[in-house]
Scaffold this motif. Structure first.
Motif, short mmCIF file in Angstrom:
data_model
loop_
_atom_site.label_atom_id
_atom_site.label_comp_id
_atom_site.label_asym_id
_atom_site.label_seq_id
_atom_site.Cartn_x
_atom_site.Cartn_y
_atom_site.Cartn_z
N PRO A 41 -18.08 55.64 -15.26
CA PRO A 41 -19.21 55.76 -16.19
C PRO A 41 -19.56 57.21 -16.47
N GLY A 42 -19.65 57.56 -17.74
CA GLY A 42 -20.03 58.91 -18.13
C GLY A 42 -18.94 59.94 -18.00
N LYS A 43 -17.74 59.51 -17.67
CA LYS A 43 -16.64 60.46 -17.48
C LYS A 43 -15.49 60.16 -18.44
N GLU A 44 -14.62 61.14 -18.60
CA GLU A 44 -13.44 60.93 -19.43
C GLU A 44 -12.40 60.08 -18.70
N ARG A 45 -11.57 59.44 -19.49
CA ARG A 45 -10.48 58.68 -18.90
C ARG A 45 -9.48 59.64 -18.26
N GLU A 46 -9.04 59.31 -17.05
CA GLU A 46 -8.10 60.18 -16.34
C GLU A 46 -6.90 59.40 -15.86
N GLY A 47 -5.79 60.11 -15.74
CA GLY A 47 -4.59 59.49 -15.23
C GLY A 47 -4.65 59.25 -13.74
N VAL A 48 -4.11 58.15 -13.30
CA VAL A 48 -4.04 57.80 -11.89
C VAL A 48 -2.61 57.85 -11.38
N SER A 49 -1.71 57.20 -12.10
CA SER A 49 -0.32 57.14 -11.65
C SER A 49 0.57 56.75 -12.82
N CYS A 50 1.83 57.10 -12.69
CA CYS A 50 2.81 56.75 -13.72
C CYS A 50 4.13 56.42 -13.06
N TYR A 95 -7.15 50.94 -16.38
CA TYR A 95 -6.33 50.50 -17.51
C TYR A 95 -4.86 50.76 -17.22
N CYS A 96 -4.01 49.85 -17.65
CA CYS A 96 -2.60 50.17 -17.70
C CYS A 96 -2.22 50.45 -19.15
N ALA A 97 -1.23 51.29 -19.31
CA ALA A 97 -0.85 51.73 -20.64
C ALA A 97 0.63 52.07 -20.69
N ALA A 98 1.17 52.10 -21.90
CA ALA A 98 2.59 52.42 -22.05
C ALA A 98 2.81 53.26 -23.31
N PRO A 99 3.70 54.23 -23.22
CA PRO A 99 4.10 54.96 -24.42
C PRO A 99 5.21 54.19 -25.12
N SER A 100 5.31 54.32 -26.42
CA SER A 100 6.38 53.62 -27.14
C SER A 100 7.72 54.31 -26.98
N ALA A 101 7.72 55.58 -26.61
CA ALA A 101 8.96 56.32 -26.48
C ALA A 101 9.83 55.74 -25.37
N TYR A 102 11.10 55.51 -25.66
CA TYR A 102 12.02 54.95 -24.66
C TYR A 102 12.30 55.97 -23.56
N TYR A 103 12.50 57.22 -23.98
CA TYR A 103 12.71 58.27 -22.99
C TYR A 103 11.38 59.01 -22.81
N ASP A 108 4.48 64.40 -17.19
CA ASP A 108 3.45 64.95 -18.07
C ASP A 108 2.57 63.86 -18.68
N TYR A 109 2.45 62.74 -17.99
CA TYR A 109 1.77 61.61 -18.63
C TYR A 109 0.32 61.94 -18.95
N ALA A 110 -0.13 61.45 -20.10
CA ALA A 110 -1.48 61.73 -20.58
C ALA A 110 -1.91 60.62 -21.53
N THR A 111 -3.21 60.48 -21.70
CA THR A 111 -3.74 59.43 -22.57
C THR A 111 -3.21 59.55 -23.99
N ARG A 112 -3.01 60.77 -24.47
CA ARG A 112 -2.58 60.97 -25.86
C ARG A 112 -1.18 60.42 -26.11
N ASP A 113 -0.40 60.22 -25.05
CA ASP A 113 0.97 59.74 -25.21
C ASP A 113 1.07 58.23 -25.28
N MET A 114 0.00 57.54 -24.92
CA MET A 114 0.07 56.09 -24.77
C MET A 114 -0.18 55.37 -26.09
N ASP A 115 0.67 54.40 -26.35
CA ASP A 115 0.56 53.63 -27.59
C ASP A 115 0.05 52.21 -27.37
N TYR A 116 0.16 51.74 -26.15
CA TYR A 116 -0.28 50.38 -25.83
C TYR A 116 -1.22 50.44 -24.64
N TRP A 117 -2.32 49.70 -24.75
CA TRP A 117 -3.34 49.71 -23.70
C TRP A 117 -3.79 48.29 -23.39
N GLY A 118 -4.06 48.04 -22.12
CA GLY A 118 -4.75 46.83 -21.76
C GLY A 118 -6.24 47.01 -21.96
#
Length: 127
Positions: A41-50, A95-103, A108-118
């Protein structure tokens, strides 16, 4: 179109454990790297693991290293996040998320790279 659904959240006491699961549909999960993010709450979304498509490359944010473990079962189309020794500061929507890029390089995972989100699952750590 890949669809992701998280489950496993809930209320747990400090020091306890939870196991989150990310289930995929609409596509086979082995085409995608998968990342977990969280937003308190009140914070930005942050990466946990990839975890990479094959599971050979795994990354964690420093605050969860040695406590959280990410794993994937491509045959079951799921990615899990085992969370141990939970702390109140782990309270967030996960949240789990996935980038559309195959490779995709998880290093360097980041929210801006993700195309699909739960839609997320709430984890509350409190006594």
């Amino acid at each position: 179109q890949l669809q992701l659904v998280e489950s496993g959240g809930g209320l747990v006491q400090p020091g306890g454990s939870l196991r989150l699961s990310c289930a995929a549909s609409g596509s086979t999960l082995d085409r995608y790297a998968i990342a977990w993010f969280r937003q308190a709450p009140g914070k930005e979304r942050e990466g946990v693991s990839c975890i990479s498509r094959t599971g050979n490359a795994i990354y964690y944010t420093d605050s969860v290293k040695d406590r959280f473990t990410i794993s994937r079962d491509n045959a079951k189309n799921t990615v899990d996040l085992q969370m141990n020794s939970l702390k109140p500061e782990d309270t967030a929507v996960y949240y789990c998320a996935a980038p559309s890029a195959y490779y995709y390089y998880c290093s360097d995972y980041a929210t801006r790279d993700m195309d699909y989100w739960g839609k997320g699952t709430l984890v509350t750590v409190s006594s």
